[in-house]
Design an enzyme around this catalytic site. Structure first.
Site, PDB file in Angstrom:
ATOM      1  N   ASP A  96       6.227   4.765  -7.538  1.00  0.00           N
ATOM      2  CA  ASP A  96       7.116   3.246  -6.470  1.00  0.00           C
ATOM      3  C   ASP A  96       7.812   4.163  -5.749  1.00  0.00           C
ATOM      4  O   ASP A  96       8.886   3.642  -4.805  1.00  0.00           O
ATOM      5  CB  ASP A  96       7.270   2.949  -7.243  1.00  0.00           C
ATOM      6  N   ARG A 148      -9.031 -12.884   3.296  1.00  0.00           N
ATOM      7  CA  ARG A 148      -9.760 -12.567   2.639  1.00  0.00           C
ATOM      8  C   ARG A 148      -8.050 -11.028   1.506  1.00  0.00           C
ATOM      9  O   ARG A 148      -6.953 -11.163   2.611  1.00  0.00           O
ATOM     10  CB  ARG A 148     -10.904 -11.269   2.487  1.00  0.00           C
TER      11      ARG A 148
END
Length: 724
Positions: free
Chosen positions: A137, A263
């Site tokens: 992260d 999508r």
């Protein structure tokens, strides 16, 4: 993580310490037994290229309770362990600090229970710890990068590149969700590196009505000829009211308001896996080396430190201070204090967010001023991956400033031939991740007899500012033009050099665009070389580029696990080679199957790669084979790494700002730009002469030379190290 484990083990052995690995994280510490094992030199060999961690990791509910920590303390003391290097996130690191603070009480209780004697308690009165942050992260305050973040960014960028190809083929929109919890680093940087249209991060939610703003930007891009649209969404993204923004909602907005097929791709845990990048390998090696030094020198009174990296240098910061500040960011996001959250992330994070927004909004809708200034972009020198990323950013950022951007095709030869064209928003579409150099480059720079023609070309095409992107030849050309201003008034325009060379040998910048990509290419080659060599006893001599600068050789040795690195900066003597042969023979007699030597291409004009191979072959007397591998232009090819794309984008934005400022103020200064200790810094062109070694084409000061002792510590094991 494996690079850090390897560095901890080998540094500790080198320092004469006994080293244990605790398998399966805190669970292994609580369980004890076979999960706490001694480590030797060869136990961590051939693991640099492996993803994950060979010693495992696990969440442990038992360690959260005092009873579990009591068992953990007992298991450690059975092995005489009272110094720990912890690799993990904020939870693991805060758990280690709790364990450290409770240690004296736990030891006293073990004595009272009869599980250890008084002598053992007296020998281990305190627990000394050092923390390394292992987290994709990149959310820990106190370090520029966390272990794994660069590799995760690689996975994401590769995925976006692949998605962009599919999306463009079908003229389709894609919404991509990336990890990061409360941190938008991966989302923001992958959006920049992947050339995305829009990004949603938790630290800076979009303004009210963002849906229409996003759709408007995508419409403008399609109108300019873009065949695909990509929106990157951080998993913790939310709106200004704190409501989560899901990928499905973004998809629904795109379909309803744009009327096109959209999508969703959720990358998930693919971001955590795969081969680690070269940066993660060498950075983690430095961190592991420093962590051992920290715990071995610590005293019971020492405050535990987080070992991080800041501006390519090791930084030690109080551990719990970093943990608390990291948690404060998440708290500020929860409290909807977004400006504070952005401040806590740091200045470069905020800067890159603004750069992305400017580039994304630099669509054909930008209002052109009545008299736009004409800025030209030209390459010079060798090819460097990331050049196209820099040009794309410069064009879009320049359009955002209202300028006219001119592209010079074919370097200075193209300038003289008049191959100059206006670049529009759509002309640089798809260049963010494109390898090579679309405008073209070469090493030819104008001679004295050509300066008049260069001046006429600048005047003919009304060039008012010049951005030169390239390596040593680019800088030399800029310095020459700047020096001849008195003779040629046409050169009295603002000009700036952006460093782009795999050699990483330019003044005023610790890293050049292209060097990271080249390093990754070398490390990939080394991985394959090492795999091929494991089938037989073999020594490999690998030659890297770099001319007289040994950056690529040293850093690839650090990231690739080389036993020896030869640099022009250190020189090569016959005595060195003799000592190397002796170490090599001893290593193979002791069971070594591979010996990797890396040589900078100009380390020594007499002791060439072929000479070294012949010498090692002769002195090995059949004990091992010797093979050579000259990597050549393989190092310049391929798509640029995420880091090079981001660096090129960041520096290009500053270059356009410099040129804009010069034109607005009526000035005509020359400069070169780069990263120095993490900050974008400008230097006057006139200072170049005092900062470079003109004979050897490199800066007089090179920060990475300080890392040579770490390379030696990782590579040169003794028999005692192997059997400690």
């Amino acid at each position: 993580m494996n690079a850090a484990v390897r560095a901890v083990v080998r540094t500790a052995l080198h320092q004469g310490a006994v080293v244990y690995a605790i398998y399966e994280g805190y669970q292994g510490m609580v369980d004890g037994g076979e999960r706490i094992r001694p480590q030797f030199w060869d136990d961590v060999g051939s693991i640099l290229h492996r993803g994950g961690t060979i010693i495992g990791t696990a969440r442990c509910a038992a360690f959260r309770e005092r009873a579990g920590r009591l068992r953990a303390a007992h298991n450690l003391l059975q092995h005489g362990i009272d110094r720990l290097v912890i690799i993990g996130g904020d939870g693991s690191l805060s758990g280690a600090d709790t364990f450290r603070r409770e240690w004296p009480g736990l030891v006293a209780e073990l004595v009272q229970n009869g599980q250890i004697d008084e002598q053992t308690a007296c020998q281990h009165p305190a627990l000394m710890i050092a923390g390394l942050v292992g987290s994709i992260d990149n959310d820990m305050v106190g370090t520029d990068m966390t272990i794994g973040a660069d590799s995760a960014l690689y996975r994401i960028t590769e995925a976006i590149d692949a998605i962009a190809s599919t999306a463009a083929s079908h003229q389709r929109s894609f919404v991509v969700e990336v990890m990061g919890r409360h941190c938008g680093y991966l989302a923001l940087m992958s959006a920049i590196a992947g050339g995305a249209d829009y990004v949603l991060i938790p630290e800076n939610p979009p303004p009210n009505g963002w849906e229409e703003q996003m759709c408007g930007l995508l419409r403008n891009g399609r109108a300019a000829g873009r065949r695909d649209s990509i929106v990157v969404v951080a998993e913790g993204a939310q709106d200004r009211a704190g409501n989560p923004i899901s990928c499905d909602y973004v998809r629904q907005v795109l379909e309803e308001r744009l009327g096109e097929d959209a999508r969703v791709t959720i990358l998930g845990h693919v971001q955590r896996g795969g081969t680690p990048s070269s940066f993660d390998r060498w950075m983690s090696t430095l961190l592991g080396h420093a962590a051992v030094q920290e715990v071995l020198s610590a005293t019971p009174e020492s405050e535990p430190q987080l070992i991080g990296i800041r501006c390519n240098r090791i930084q030690r910061v109080p551990l719990m201070q970093c943990v608390e500040q990291t948690r404060a960011v998440a708290q500020k996001i929860a409290e909807q204090e977004y400006s504070t959250a952005m401040e806590l992330r740091g200045g470069s994070f905020t800067e890159m967010f603004e750069v992305f927004r400017a580039i994304a909004e630099a669509s054909p809708s930008v209002t052109t001023p009545s008299q736009p200034r004409r800025l030209a972009i030209i390459h010079a020198g060798g090819l460097a991956p990331g050049m196209n990323s820099a040009v794309r950013a410069a064009v879009r950022f320049g359009l955002d400033r209202g300028h006219t951007l001119l592209g010079v095709r074919g370097s200075f030869e193209g300038l003289l031939a008049g191959r100059i064209e206006e670049l529009t928003w759509g002309d640089v579409e798809g260049w963010a991740g494109l390898g090579g150099c679309e405008l073209g480059t070469n090493r030819h720079i104008p001679g004295i007899e050509e300066l008049y023609a260069v001046a006429r070309a600048i005047e003919t095409h009304r060039i008012e500012g010049l951005l030169i992107i390239g390596g040593w030849m680019a800088y030399k050309a800029a310095y020459q033009l700047h020096s001849e201003r008195d003779r040629y008034p046409a050169f009295k325009i603002p000009m700036i050099c952006l460093p782009a060379t795999i050699d990483n040998n330019l003044p005023g910048s610790e890293l050049s665009v292209g060097a990271d990509s080249a390093l990754n290419a070398i490390v990939t080659a080394l991985d394959r070389v090492k795999q091929s060599a494991m089938a037989a006893k073999r020594c490999f001599v690998v030659e890297t580029m770099g001319r007289y600068c040994g950056y690529l050789a040293l850093m690839s040795g650090l990231a690739g696990g080389a036993e020896r690195v030869y640099l022009h900066e250190e020189g090569v003597t016959l005595k060195d080679l003799q000592a190397e042969v002796e170490r090599m023979v001893k290593a193979f007699h002791a069971g070594r199957r591979l010996y990797l030597t890396i040589r900078n291409e100009r380390a020594n004009p007499q002791y060439t790669t072929d000479f070294m191979c012949a010498l090692f072959e002769e002195e090995g007397r059949g004990l091992f084979d010797v093979r050579r591998s000259v990597l050549g232009h393989f190092q310049q090819g391929g798509n640029p790494s995420p880091y090079d794309r981001i660096l090129g984008t960041r520096l290009a934005a500053h270059c356009i700002n410099f040129l804009s400022g010069q034109l607005a103020s009526g000035s005509a200064d020359g400069a070169f730009i780069g990263l120095v200790e993490g900050k974008v810094t400008l230097f006057p062109l006139g200072r170049m002469s005092e900062m470079v070694d003109w004979i050897h084409f490199r800066p007089k000061e090179q920060w990475w030379l300080e890392l040579r002792p770490v390379v030696r510590a990782m590579a040169q094991s003794t028999l005692q190290d192997r059997e400690n």
